[in-house]
Each structure stands twice: as C-alpha cells, then as structure tokens.
Design an enzyme around this catalytic site. Structure first.
Site, PDB file in Angstrom:
ATOM      1  N   CYS A 245      11.467  12.414 -26.102  1.00  0.00           N
ATOM      2  CA  CYS A 245      11.922  13.424 -27.058  1.00  0.00           C
ATOM      3  C   CYS A 245      11.274  13.135 -28.400  1.00  0.00           C
ATOM      4  O   CYS A 245      10.418  12.252 -28.503  1.00  0.00           O
ATOM      5  CB  CYS A 245      13.439  13.557 -27.111  1.00  0.00           C
ATOM      6  SG  CYS A 245      14.353  12.196 -27.790  1.00  0.00           S
TER       7      CYS A 245
ATOM      8  N   CYS B 167      13.461  17.724 -25.241  1.00  0.00           N
ATOM      9  CA  CYS B 167      13.544  18.679 -26.344  1.00  0.00           C
ATOM     10  C   CYS B 167      12.252  19.483 -26.389  1.00  0.00           C
ATOM     11  O   CYS B 167      11.219  19.049 -25.884  1.00  0.00           O
ATOM     12  CB  CYS B 167      13.799  17.984 -27.680  1.00  0.00           C
ATOM     13  SG  CYS B 167      12.424  17.001 -28.312  1.00  0.00           S
TER      14      CYS B 167
ATOM     15  N   CYS C  56       3.800  16.821 -25.858  1.00  0.00           N
ATOM     16  CA  CYS C  56       3.763  15.728 -24.887  1.00  0.00           C
ATOM     17  C   CYS C  56       2.338  15.194 -24.771  1.00  0.00           C
ATOM     18  O   CYS C  56       1.400  15.956 -24.513  1.00  0.00           O
ATOM     19  CB  CYS C  56       4.257  16.219 -23.533  1.00  0.00           C
ATOM     20  SG  CYS C  56       4.412  14.897 -22.311  1.00  0.00           S
TER      21      CYS C  56
END
Length: 139
Positions: A7, A78, A85
């Site tokens: 996250c 999230c 990412c």
C-alpha cells in the site's frame, strides 16, 4: 508460497495484512511494503493488539527494503499502490484488494474511540480476506 501486501506508506493496511497472514498461515511467507515510507501507525498497532496480534517488531518498509524473494502474489491494498505498483522481476500475480484508509476516515471522527472503530472495521475486513487465502486472491 510468498505473498507481498503493498500500500502507499506501509503504515497500516499492509502491516495489518502481513501480521494477519503470519498469524493465520505460518507456512506461507508474508511480507509488506509501501511505495512510500510513512512509519508504523500506532492506532493499527493498538487495534491489532486488541485481538492478540503483536506488531511491535514491525517497521515501515519500501519495496527496496525487502529481501530478494520471488512473490507468488503482489496484493495492492489501496488505489495509489495499485497505480504505482513497481515492477517485480520474479513476476507474481498482481491482485488488487482495496480497503478504506483508516487514518483518512478517522480524521473526521469526533473522538478517539470512534477513530479506533474505523481501524477495527478495516482490521476485521483485512482478516477476512487473509483468512480466505489463497482463494480470496483469485479473480
């Protein structure tokens, strides 16, 4: 099997997911990290402690701080982490399982008990997802 929970700041949701994973599935390697480093959230530590899950040894980490592990799953918790990412050379299946951000929601609450209730709700939702592994990670 190795699972990474990712996250934004690795301060709350991903930390809780890692802690639940280690508690519920000791035979699986669980890790957590953030795309930024925000420090460990004391409210997350407190509500996990209420259910007997100790996060005292946890610290906020970024992906670069992780050991060289091939992840079977990279689970973003999230939207910001899902959008940002990083690339993982070992591959792994990317899965998004979004949860509310307790610090953001708690900021609008009138007292500490109501703030903690937000953390408790998200803690329990994350536990449910982690308890269902690996099935809860399949689309």
């Amino acid at each position: 099997m190795n699972i990474l929970f990712l996250c934004t700041g690795n301060s709350c949701r991903s930390q809780m997911a890692e802690a639940w994973g280690k508690r519920l599935w000791p035979e699986i390697g669980f890790y957590s990290a953030g795309v930024e480093r925000h420090g460990l959230n004391p409210h997350a530590v407190a509500v996990m402690g209420e259910v007997g899950v100790d996060m005292a040894g946890h610290k906020s980490k970024m992906v670069d701080d992780l050991p060289d592990v091939a992840f079977d799953y990279i689970v973003t918790l999230c939207g910001h982490a899902a959008e940002n990412c990083p690339f993982f050379a070992g591959g792994g299946t990317r899965v998004h399982r979004g949860f509310d951000d307790p610090p953001s929601l708690a900021a609008a609450m009138s007292n500490e008990e109501k703030q903690l209730d937000v953390y408790r709700r998200v803690r329990d939702e994350i536990r449910e997802m982690v308890a269902g592994i690996p099935g809860s990670l399949e689309d």
